[in-house]
Design a protein around this motif. Structure first.
Motif, PDB file in Angstrom:
ATOM      1  N   VAL A  71      17.363   7.575  46.821  1.00 14.69           N
ATOM      2  CA  VAL A  71      16.245   6.969  46.090  1.00 14.69           C
ATOM      3  C   VAL A  71      15.280   8.056  45.609  1.00 14.69           C
ATOM      4  O   VAL A  71      14.820   8.042  44.467  1.00 14.69           O
ATOM      5  CB  VAL A  71      15.514   5.940  46.989  1.00 14.69           C
ATOM      6  N   ASP A  72      14.967   9.004  46.480  1.00 16.49           N
ATOM      7  CA  ASP A  72      14.063  10.096  46.095  1.00 16.49           C
ATOM      8  C   ASP A  72      14.631  10.922  44.950  1.00 16.49           C
ATOM      9  O   ASP A  72      13.913  11.294  44.021  1.00 16.49           O
ATOM     10  CB  ASP A  72      13.778  11.010  47.294  1.00 16.49           C
ATOM     11  N   SER A 104      16.783   9.909  42.659  1.00 20.74           N
ATOM     12  CA  SER A 104      16.776   9.143  41.413  1.00 20.74           C
ATOM     13  C   SER A 104      15.361   9.043  40.836  1.00 20.74           C
ATOM     14  O   SER A 104      15.168   9.070  39.625  1.00 20.74           O
ATOM     15  CB  SER A 104      17.367   7.752  41.627  1.00 20.74           C
ATOM     16  N   ASP A 105      14.368   8.939  41.711  1.00 17.34           N
ATOM     17  CA  ASP A 105      12.980   8.929  41.227  1.00 17.34           C
ATOM     18  C   ASP A 105      12.620  10.256  40.595  1.00 17.34           C
ATOM     19  O   ASP A 105      11.956  10.314  39.554  1.00 17.34           O
ATOM     20  CB  ASP A 105      12.007   8.648  42.370  1.00 17.34           C
ATOM     21  N   ASP A 151      14.110  10.561  37.096  1.00 13.88           N
ATOM     22  CA  ASP A 151      13.454   9.734  36.070  1.00 13.88           C
ATOM     23  C   ASP A 151      12.206  10.409  35.528  1.00 13.88           C
ATOM     24  O   ASP A 151      11.823  10.214  34.389  1.00 13.88           O
ATOM     25  CB  ASP A 151      13.075   8.358  36.635  1.00 13.88           C
ATOM     26  N   GLN A 152      11.568  11.191  36.360  1.00 13.93           N
ATOM     27  CA  GLN A 152      10.335  11.831  35.924  1.00 13.93           C
ATOM     28  C   GLN A 152      10.651  13.046  35.104  1.00 13.93           C
ATOM     29  O   GLN A 152      10.028  13.455  34.234  1.00 13.93           O
ATOM     30  CB  GLN A 152       9.461  12.226  37.125  1.00 13.93           C
TER      31      GLN A 152
END
Length: 158
Positions: free
Chosen positions: A150-151, A153-154, A157-158
C-alpha cells in the motif's frame, strides 16, 4: 477736619487701605476658584462616569460586531472557493463526456489496448533493484507485506 484729611491721605493710611483691598480681592478670587474647581470636578467626575458606562455598555456589542464581520468574511471566502471547485468539477464532467478523453484516460490508467495493438509497460530499473532486495519479505508476517504494498502504491501515485 484738616487732621482727618491729612490722615486720610497719609502714606501709611494709603498702604494700609491698599493692603486691605488687595487681601479682599485675593480672598474673593480664591473663593471663586474653589467654587469653580469644585463645580468643575463634579462635572468632570460625572462625565467620566458617563463615558465609562458607555464604554462598558458598548464593548460587548462592538466585539460581537467585529467577530461577526470576520465570520462573514470567512464564509464569503469559503463560498468563492466552493464555487471555484464546482466550476472545476463541471469542467471535468464535461471532459469525461467526451469519448476521446475517456478513451485516453482508460488507456493511460488501466493500460487497455485495442484489438490488434501491442501494449508495453516500461519498468523503472531502480524499481526492479528494489524488488530484488525485498526477497526477505517471506520471513515477515503477511500484513506487513500488505502495508508495504500500500505504501509503495501511494508513493508511485504521487
Amino acid at each position: 477736619m484738616a487732621v482727618k484729611d491729612r490722615d486720610r491721605f497719609s502714606t501709611a493710611t494709603r498702604i494700609k487701605l491698599l493692603g486691605e483691598q488687595t487681601a479682599a480681592r485675593v480672598y474673593r478670587s480664591q473663593t471663586k476658584r474653589q467654587a469653580r474647581r469644585s463645580r468643575l470636578t463634579g462635572r468632570a467626575a460625572l462625565l467620566a462616569l458617563v463615558l465609562c458606562t458607555l464604554v462598558v455598555a458598548l464593548a460587548y456589542p462592538i466585539r460581537q460586531y467585529v467577530s461577526q464581520r470576520a465570520e462573514i468574511s470567512d464564509l464569503q471566502r469559503e463560498k468563492a472557493q466552493a464555487a471555484e471547485r464546482v466550476e472545476k468539477l463541471r469542467d471535468l464532467k464535461a471532459r469525461w463526456q467526451d469519448d476521446v478523453y475517456a478513451e485516453q484516460q482508460i488507456r493511460q490508467r488501466l493500460h487497455y489496448v485495442l484489438p490488434g495493438e501491442t501494449g508495453f509497460i516500461v519498468v523503472d530499473p531502480d524499481a526492479a533493484k528494489q524488488s530484488r532486495t525485498d526477497l526477505g519479505a517471506a520471513d515477515r508476517p503477511w500484513y506487513s507485506n500488505v502495508w508495504d504494498g500500500v505504501d509503495k502504491s501511494d508513493a508511485s501515485d504521487q
